[in-house]
Write an enzyme that holds these catalytic residues in place. Sequence first.
Site: not given
Length: 393
Positions: A9, A93, A181, A241, A379
């Site tokens: 990732n 990813r 996601h 964010r 993940e």
Amino acid sequence: MADAILVVNAGSSSIKFSLFVSRAGSLCMVIRGQIEGLFTNPRFVAKDDAGAVVSEKSWGDGTQLGHAGALDHLAGFIRGELAEHRLVGVGHRVVHGGLEYTQPVRVDARVVTELEKFVPLAPLHQPHNLTPIRLLLERQPGLAQVACFDTSFHRTNPEIAQRFAIPADLHDAGVRRYGFHGLSYEYIASVLPQHDARAAGGKTVVLHLGNGASMCALASGKSVASTMGFTAVDGLPMGTRCGAIDPGVILYLMDQRGMDARAIEKLIYNQSGLLGVSGISSDMRTLLASDDLRAKLAIDLYVYRIRRELGSLVAALGGLDAIVFTAGIGENSPEIRERVLNDAEWLGVKIDRHANADGGPRISAADSRVAAWAIPTNEELMIARHTQRLLRH
Ligand code: ADP
């Protein structure tokens, strides 16, 4: 010799990795770690599955290791670790798969070129996700690579859920809701049947509450709506964010404050959310431990926005059988879970306070009409599984 799969990732300043080996037909994570500070103060750490450090290295302040240098170090480390295993592939990813990639894909030079088309859609992530793929294609062309996308899982959303109310030519040019996601939601959907058959076949809202945060409505395990949109800045407030914001605010900032795209980007991605509201921290643990009223406000707003989005996703589903919490805050904060579930009482959910304090997995009372769960996401395992599956064919 057993098979091993490396999961990568890659971000702008770090590369995270996990190494999985195939044991008795299932994939087990044996080592995970990261190299961070790639352009400032590179540091490598690898830990075993119990969390013990197995290798560490620092390059010193001011070293520009970059992605290429980091991959070299990682490749050497992995070679040393793999005495009894054979590395059969690398799973990456990748944030954006556009509309075309509804599934993970085995990557070659042509696919990388295709994925570069999505850089304008995710300029902060996509280029960094693709860098190690390109480097490995050059250096180890025989090594199989698979790209797994954060957007793919949401391609089952009905067209109307993906649509902004803007002119058709912009929609046709790709300005639409993609959702993110997806690998986390796909993992949760894959394990939900083991926990709750009714939820797996019914209507579930999953809350992925990490540094990035979003929520997804699942109907029979398929995504039908989510809170993130064209980019991963939409929806819930996050660590830094802002989440959903009136687009008129952006125009105001440009016209009245003279801010350009880069300044606004910094504001909405890096200086807002929990950090912006509290002025203290983006870390939920710090805010929960603080007596400062600004920390309280940031948490209140976070929970309020979850409450509003939950109502919206339940409306999209037309009902609710279960709520699932996952990721850093969702898995580890009984306090946030309790507040969210108390707010959701009107939907028919009743919390089991003891089970919630103990971490679940079931955190709703036995007589709760809507079930509530805290289930860790994974993940990396999802990417390893996809990689293994694609390499078999
Ligand atoms: P990322 O999106 O970077 O993968 P994580 O899923 O690790 O992030 O989530 C990070 C968030 O989880 C941080 O806000 C952190 O404060 C929060 N978190 C981790 N442990 C706890 C805890 N015990 N209580 C509250 N929040 C926690």
